[in-house]
Enzyme design. Structure first.
Site, short mmCIF file in Angstrom:
data_model
loop_
_atom_site.label_atom_id
_atom_site.label_comp_id
_atom_site.label_asym_id
_atom_site.label_seq_id
_atom_site.Cartn_x
_atom_site.Cartn_y
_atom_site.Cartn_z
N ARG A 1 58.00 33.45 40.91
CA ARG A 1 56.54 33.56 40.83
C ARG A 1 56.20 34.11 39.46
NH1 ARG A 1 54.81 38.39 43.80
NH2 ARG A 1 54.41 39.14 41.70
N HIS B 1 51.16 38.25 42.43
CA HIS B 1 51.17 37.77 43.83
C HIS B 1 49.84 37.09 44.16
CE1 HIS B 1 51.49 37.66 48.16
NE2 HIS B 1 50.39 38.37 48.25
N TYR C 1 55.94 46.64 38.97
CA TYR C 1 57.20 46.60 39.73
C TYR C 1 58.25 45.63 39.20
CZ TYR C 1 54.67 42.75 41.97
OH TYR C 1 53.95 41.61 42.20
C1 LIG Z 1 51.81 39.19 59.36
C2 LIG Z 1 51.40 39.62 57.99
N1 LIG Z 1 51.89 40.79 57.49
C3 LIG Z 1 51.55 41.17 56.24
C4 LIG Z 1 50.69 40.41 55.47
C5 LIG Z 1 50.31 40.86 54.06
N2 LIG Z 1 51.00 39.98 53.08
C6 LIG Z 1 50.32 39.01 52.47
S1 LIG Z 1 51.30 38.14 51.42
C7 LIG Z 1 52.64 39.09 51.78
C8 LIG Z 1 53.98 38.82 51.12
C9 LIG Z 1 54.54 37.48 51.42
O1 LIG Z 1 55.67 37.23 50.63
P1 LIG Z 1 56.46 35.87 50.70
O2 LIG Z 1 56.69 35.48 52.12
O3 LIG Z 1 57.66 36.03 49.84
O4 LIG Z 1 55.45 34.80 50.09
P2 LIG Z 1 54.83 34.73 48.60
O5 LIG Z 1 53.51 35.44 48.66
O6 LIG Z 1 55.79 35.36 47.67
O7 LIG Z 1 54.62 33.28 48.33
C10 LIG Z 1 52.31 40.06 52.70
C11 LIG Z 1 53.25 41.08 53.22
C12 LIG Z 1 50.18 39.24 56.05
N3 LIG Z 1 49.35 38.43 55.38
N4 LIG Z 1 50.56 38.83 57.28
#
Ligand SMILES: Cc1ncc(C[n+]2csc(CCOP(=O)(O)OP(=O)(O)O)c2C)c(N)n1
Ligand SMILES: [Mg+2]
Length: 391
Positions: free
Chosen positions: A285, A289, A298
């Site tokens: 990425r 985020h 970080y």
């Molecule tokens: C069930 C749930 N827990 C927490 C969140 C908050 N949250 C939003 S994005 C994220 C990280 C996701 O990371 P990843 O699966 O690696 O996907 P990326 O954003 O890197 O594409 C979190 C914890 C959420 N949206 N849904």
């Protein structure tokens, strides 16, 4: 590149120099185009599957155009958020090849289940790129028809769409729509962080035991917001599949050709009744985020720089130049198209009408509900209580 059935996974029409197991320095990685733009004829996955692509020059140019377009539109969306025109944006910067490669590998009958970052797959499905901007502007809930485009609504709840995809794929089998080239398959997109969710692990179990025609496409972009990969797993993610009883493969997610090849093979296996599989698209990425995040808190600059050298677009451009598949006029024309479409996108976002507040009760259920009717009536009375209200 036109939607449909480009490429395939048979012999390359352009003589390519070599065939090998895994990419240099990473024996686990399926790669068909190196960061320097060198073509690899075929690559072998961990279970012995051989991956190749067979594109015409026109199709190679089409993939390049797709990559440039989705990057430019994404940059425009980020700029719009910075100017207060969107509430939030989740950029795909760095992940274009994983998304365009897999998105173009879908056949028209295949159903995709995205997260909130799959703007590149959305583009490949033929959906107007304005659609997710309405969602992030807060003026609608995403305006496309999932059945028309075979692309489900964006899902913010991490991992939930893997269960939706599993149920959908089980339905494909129950409808008897597998077993031949016209068979259907589903693909679920999710991130590295999502692999720690119960939903994703449950989806793996159900898809496996019901032999569902489903491809789990994990974009391992190394972070779940600020949490690095080593907080999610002690084994390479693709190896998790073995414990659930289906194959897993790690592909260079910055290589559009390899992403295409592994996805096409996995989907075709699924539609022929061979069950689910997991693809780990190893990528990065490059941006934050979301626009609410500051990644300098970080991660270190040298890490970002090392991935810059593996850019998904630079390598395709280098390949097209080296092989004389495209000239400078082509590259200029693609840049100009991307510029024009991003200006058009901006104009349309600025002109999006604000919805009437009461419309938030619409489109929640296809046939409405008595409870919602009650809430709508209460809300209308509340709005009418304002002096001078037009309601
Ligand atoms: C069930 C749930 N827990 C927490 C969140 C908050 N949250 C939003 S994005 C994220 C990280 C996701 O990371 P990843 O699966 O690696 O996907 P990326 O954003 O890197 O594409 C979190 C914890 C959420 N949206 N849904
Ligand atoms: Mg991630």
């Amino acid at each position: 590149m036109a939607k449909g059935d480009p490429g395939g996974t048979t012999r390359s029409r352009r003589p390519a120099p070599r065939s090998k197991k895994g990419a240099a320095g990473n024996p686990e990685l399926v790669q068909l185009l190196t960061p320097d733009g060198e073509r690899i004829d075929s690559a072998t996955g961990p279970d012995g599957t051989e991956y190749r692509v067979d594109f015409t020059d026109e199709e190679y140019r089409g993939l390049y155009r797709d990559l440039v377009m989705v990057r430019k539109l994404d940059a425009e969306a980020t700029a719009l958020q910075r100017q207060g025109e969107l509430g939030l944006w989740a950029s795909l910067l760095g992940q274009e090849a994983a998304q365009v490669g897999s998105g173009r590998a879908l056949r028209s009958q295949d159903m995709a289940f995205p997260t909130y970052r799959e703007h590149g797959v959305l583009y490949c499905r033929g959906i107007d790129p304005i659609m997710p901007l309405g969602l992030f502007r807060g003026v609608d809930q995403g305006g496309w028809d999932p059945n028309e485009f075979k692309f489900n609504m964006y899902t913010i709840v991490i991992g939930a769409q893997t269960l939706h995809a599993t149920g959908y794929a089980m339905g494909i089998t129950m409808d008897g729509k597998i077993g031949n080239d016209d068979g259907e398959a589903a693909i679920a997109y999710f991130g590295d962080g999502a692999t720690s969710q119960g939903d994703v692990n449950e989806a793996f179990v159900w898809a496996s035991v019901f032999n569902a025609p489903l491809v789990f496409f994990c974009q391992n972009n190394q972070y779940a917001i600020s949490e690095p990969l080593e907080r999610q797993t002690r084994v390479p993610l693709y190896q998790r599949a073995a414990g659930f009883g289906f194959p897993g493969v790690r592909v260079d997610g910055n290589d559009v050709l390899a992403s295409y090849a592994v996805t096409r093979t996995a989907l075709d296996n699924a539609r022929h009744g061979q069950g689910p599989s997991l693809i780990e698209a190893y990528t990065y990425r490059m941006g934050a985020h979301t626009t609410s995040d500051d990644p300098t808190r970080y991660r270190i600059a040298s890490e970002v720089e090392s991935w810059q050298a593996k850019d998904p677009i630079t390598r395709v451009k280098a390949f097209l130049e080296k092989q004389q598949i495209a000239d400078s006029a082509f590259f200029a024309e693609v840049d100009e198209q991307a510029r024009r479409e991003s200006v058009h996108l901006r104009e349309r976002v600025l002109n999006m009408p604000n919805p009437e507040p009461v419309t938030m009760f619409d489109h929640v259920y296809p046939n409405g509900s008595p409870l919602l009717d009650e809430q709508r009536a209460t809300f209308n009375r509340y709005m009418e209580s304002f002096e001078g209200s037009a309601h």
